[in-house]
Structures are given as structure tokens and as C-alpha cells.
Design a protein around this motif. Sequence first.
Motif, mmCIF file in Angstrom:
data_model
loop_
_atom_site.group_PDB
_atom_site.id
_atom_site.type_symbol
_atom_site.label_atom_id
_atom_site.label_comp_id
_atom_site.label_asym_id
_atom_site.label_seq_id
_atom_site.Cartn_x
_atom_site.Cartn_y
_atom_site.Cartn_z
ATOM 1 N N GLN A 7 0.934 -1.458 0.143
ATOM 2 C CA GLN A 7 -0.092 -0.020 0.026
ATOM 3 C C GLN A 7 0.853 1.171 0.060
ATOM 4 O OE1 GLN A 7 -3.704 -0.272 0.337
ATOM 5 N NE2 GLN A 7 -3.327 -1.916 -0.669
ATOM 6 N N GLN A 61 2.595 -1.168 -12.864
ATOM 7 C CA GLN A 61 0.898 -1.258 -13.574
ATOM 8 C C GLN A 61 0.488 0.114 -13.808
ATOM 9 O OE1 GLN A 61 -0.755 -3.410 -10.033
ATOM 10 N NE2 GLN A 61 -2.229 -1.893 -10.417
ATOM 11 N N ASN A 81 -4.585 2.939 -3.902
ATOM 12 C CA ASN A 81 -4.388 1.520 -2.983
ATOM 13 C C ASN A 81 -5.521 0.651 -3.472
ATOM 14 O OD1 ASN A 81 -1.997 1.950 -1.721
ATOM 15 N ND2 ASN A 81 -3.356 3.209 0.014
ATOM 16 N N GLY A 82 -6.477 0.984 -3.855
ATOM 17 C CA GLY A 82 -7.621 0.100 -4.467
ATOM 18 C C GLY A 82 -7.086 -0.429 -5.663
ATOM 19 N N ALA A 83 -6.672 0.382 -6.498
ATOM 20 C CA ALA A 83 -6.033 -0.085 -7.805
ATOM 21 C C ALA A 83 -4.702 -1.130 -7.816
ATOM 22 C CB ALA A 83 -5.642 1.152 -8.668
ATOM 23 N N THR A 85 -4.460 -3.067 -5.091
ATOM 24 C CA THR A 85 -4.819 -4.336 -4.419
ATOM 25 C C THR A 85 -5.509 -5.010 -5.407
ATOM 26 O OG1 THR A 85 -4.960 -3.193 -2.203
ATOM 27 C CG2 THR A 85 -6.421 -5.124 -2.473
ATOM 28 N N THR A 86 -6.507 -4.620 -6.281
ATOM 29 C CA THR A 86 -7.202 -5.284 -7.134
ATOM 30 C C THR A 86 -6.624 -5.635 -8.629
ATOM 31 O OG1 THR A 86 -8.220 -3.550 -8.281
ATOM 32 C CG2 THR A 86 -9.440 -4.493 -6.175
ATOM 33 N N GLY A 87 -5.532 -4.946 -8.770
ATOM 34 C CA GLY A 87 -4.680 -5.065 -9.997
ATOM 35 C C GLY A 87 -5.418 -4.285 -10.974
ATOM 36 N N ALA A 88 -6.270 -3.283 -10.698
ATOM 37 C CA ALA A 88 -7.147 -2.710 -11.935
ATOM 38 C C ALA A 88 -6.407 -1.252 -12.199
ATOM 39 C CB ALA A 88 -8.588 -2.877 -11.430
#
Length: 88
Positions: A7, A61, A81-83, A85-88
Amino acid sequence: MTTQVTQVTVEELATLMKKGAGVTVDPRDLASRADAPFAEFGLDSLGLLGIVGELENRHGQALPTDAERCKSPRAFLDLVNGALTTGA
């Protein structure tokens, strides 16, 4: 081989603000005013774009295009951090 996703912390964001945009901010101040606009810390949209680029290089990424339009440290860290974590 697995890649460990880390993170982005307030401390790292403060470091990136200094390195990428020449804006010195105390991480504790950044944390305590996480909903304040980046402009209050002296960071403009070009500085934020540089931070996004640096994070993309570090993590290998692309980040969401909305990352460079975030208005506050909290919104930025939540999105990034959301991206990560999800790899999106």
C-alpha cells in the motif's frame, strides 16, 4: 513468482511530493489534513501527474486515469491503493 502488493502510505506520498514536485510537507500534517485539497499543500496537477507516473513505474502497472484528478490526499490514496490491491 508472486508479486507482493504494498500500500502507498502517507509517508511515501509525502516523499513523492518532495521528490516529484519539490513540495515539502510533513507526513503528520498530510495525515491530519487528508481531506484538504492538494493545492493547500502546494501541489498542482502537474505535480500529481508526476507522482502517478512514479508510482506506475514502481509498481509496474497503470493506475486509473482518475488518479491524476484526485483533489485530496485521502481520495488519491484510496484510489491508488484500491487499484494496487485489485490490479485494476
